[in-house]
Design a protein around this motif. Structure first.
Motif: not given
Length: 604
Positions: A34, A50, A75
């Motif tokens: 990611k 991502n 993330f």
């Protein structure tokens, strides 16, 4: 897990809107990361689950801290930092005594101060994340990128060389010794790109790279690294699995060109016009060098059987026939011929594999798009058959199928000057009758079946059909409870089957057919790319584990699918990844592969 083993790691990439930065982002996403992409400019890459983009000033500490905080909020903890941001003036050439203080400070502010701030706040974020969990983060890696001139020095880039040298030999070494106090396995390394094929800043005619390339001709162009080459080096160093305990090192990505030009061409040879005249003169030009001396390919190299089904309009007439088909649907078929074919031909030529590709062309496409058919033939590829109007075997009578095969043999022979030796059934829809008919015409191979997924095999002689079960109420169960014929035990023909399957083609997941039940069309190209690469890497591991039979990696493309703007870039990226394995792979036409395999079996 991918080969690099950095799946699900969170990577923070600075300078992500540039040529090298974008390539690093794409490489890390392809490896399963990611990625948070940081730059002052908007990211040129398409948003995805991502990819998260942040904008900020790398030389401003508050901005850097805020962007890293945003990345963590989106993330989670950051495992990998690719500190790629940097500036230089490629359009100018200044000696160190000609540098203005303003220019020096401008470059220093971004290249040194900015990289320091990014590393500082990355480590602080790592420290805080580890305090919260009570354990070390996994796969902590910092990779700094900087020009090759920072390693060797280069006239005209004194401010850039000194700044990057300070990073690569000062900050990198310092961080190497300190970061392990917080994370015992953390590492920091540098990548020094040489001349990379990215857009020049400005268009000055006296750019030193331009003059040098002109003087050296195509030989120099072949040696220049691509952004993807730098990105792969970054991904390698970011992976604990591949880079191991490497830390504090600087890897060069220079393609054989270190960039150590002490004297510019015009300083040695005179003006630019003199340089141009020299390179154009046949008696003074440097002798041509071979592009590459390929090492002998190992016998167990993975055979890349790349084929293209040029269905075009015919796909909507045969297996894709539907009373609701309309002009808009047929238009996708015309796109295949008008746009898709030229794009794929250009790509194959760019990669140097045009004569290693097999095009499966329906007769309808040969006659509807004669110019494209000739261009395909002129590329040096193999041409095989694929029906006339993309008819499935079950749509035709035996007589109709004979007539279609005879007609398409005639068309292909007229186009190429020789009888075709290969066949793929439209939509893979063939039956036992088709196999017998192909054998009557002495075809070398078919590529429609999947009894195996990576090894050729001989088709049986005149196979009997597998009868469907009749579940009528008056039928007893005993009438159908019997085994099917054992395919592997039937008498063999001389015709080779080159296996392919739905998972090794582009159209099913990435092409939308409005009236087809299994149509998808909106699958992210990276999902398909990773599926293909996972398959390839497993086959490669099989070879490493001692498997000694022929390993075939089939890939089926369609111009209407892979020719689309959002897909063809992925196709190029994937094919380049295959080529990066060097002698471990061999691109080969289906005809050459089938002939070679049959000869080997007959000698055995």
């Amino acid at each position: 897990m991918s080969f690099l083993g950095i799946d699900r790691c969170h990577a923070f990439v600075t300078g992500a809107a540039g040529g090298i930065g974008s390539a690093i982002v794409e490489e890390l996403i392809a490896a399963g990361c990611k990625v948070t992409a940081h730059d002052r400019r908007p990211s040129p890459l398409s948003p995805s689950e991502n990819l998260y983009a942040v904008q900020g000033d790398i030389s401003d500490e508050k901005s850097v801290a805020a962007c890293i905080a945003q990345a963590q909020q989106h993330f989670g903890p950051i495992n990998i930092l690719a500190a790629n941001a940097g500036i230089t003036d490629e359009s100018a050439s200044h000696n160190i005594w000609e540098q203005s203080l303003e220019m020096w400070e401008s470059v220093y502010r971004v290249n040194v101060r900015g990289t320091f701030l990014t590393i500082k706040h990355f480590i602080l974020a790592m420290q805080n994340a580890q305090k919260e969990t009570g354990e070390e983060l996994s796969n902590v890696a910092i990779v700094v990128t900087g020009s090759e001139c920072g390693k060797y020095g280069q006239a005209g880039h004194a401010e850039y060389a000194s700044g990057k040298a300070a990073l690569q030999y000062g900050l990198v070494t310092t961080v190497k010794n300190e970061i392990v106090r917080l994370n015992s396995k953390a590492r920091i390394n540098a990548v020094a790109p040489g001349w990379v094929d990215t857009p020049l800043i400005g268009d000055r005619l006296d750019d030193p790279r331009e003059l040098y390339l002109e003087s050296q001709g195509t030989v120099a162009l072949r040696k220049i690294a691509k952004p993807e080459d730098v990105a792969r080096a970054v991904a390698f160093l970011a992976s604990h699995r591949t880079a191991g305990h490497i830390s504090g090192q600087c890897l060069s990505v220079d393609g054989g060109m270190e960039g150590r030009i002490i004297w510019r061409e015009e300083e040695v040879l005179g003006s630019k016009s003199q340089v141009s005249n020299r390179t154009k003169s046949s008696d003074s030009a440097a002798p041509a060098l071979p592009v590459q001396v390929n090492p002998p390919k190992p016998e167990n190299a993975i055979k890349i059987a790349l084929s293209v089904d040029f269905d075009a309009v015919s796909a909507w007439l045969g297996t894709g026939a539907n009373p609701e088909n309309n002009t808009s649907d047929y238009s996708a078929g015309y796109f295949s011929g008008i746009v898709g074919v030229p794009r794929l031909l250009k790509l194959f030529a760019k990669l140097g594999i045009s004569d290693k590709v097999t095009w499966m062309i329906p007769g309808h496409s040969m006659e509807t798009f004669p110019e494209q058919a000739r261009a395909i033939k002129d590329s040096g590829c193999e041409i095989a058959l694929h029906g006339y109007s993309h008819e499935g075997a079950e749509q035709m009578t035996a007589e109709q199928e004979k007539d279609v095969l005879a007609k398409t043999i005639e068309l292909a022979t007229k186009l190429t000057g020789k009888k075709p030796r290969g066949y793929r059934a439209p939509l893979y829809q063939l039956n036992e009758r088709t196999i017998s008919l192909l054998q009557e015409h002495d075809f070398l191979y078919d590529s429609s079946l999947c009894h195996h997924d990576s090894t050729p095999y001989f088709l049986p002689k005149n196979p009997a059909p597998i009868e469907p079960i009749d579940f009528s109420p008056d039928k007893k169960a005993a009438t159908w409870m019997k085994p099917s014929p054992r395919f592997m035990d039937l008498p063999k023909s001389k015709m080779v089957e080159l296996p392919c399957n739905w998972y090794m083609e582009d159209a099913t997941p990435m092409q939308f057919y409005p009236h087809t039940v299994n149509s998808a069309g909106y699958v992210d190209v990276r999902v398909v790319e990773r599926m293909w690469m996972d398959r390839f890497l497993w086959l490669r591991q099989e070879i490493e584990d001692g498997r000694d039979d022929t390993t075939v990696f089939s890939l089926v493309l369609h111009p209407d699918t892979s020719g689309m703007a959002h897909i063809i870039g992925m196709i190029e990226r994937f094919l380049r990844q295959l080529q990066s394995f060097g002698a471990e792979v061999e691109f080969v036409t289906c005809e050459a592969l089938a002939q070679r395999w049959r000869d080997e079996q007959q000698r055995a």
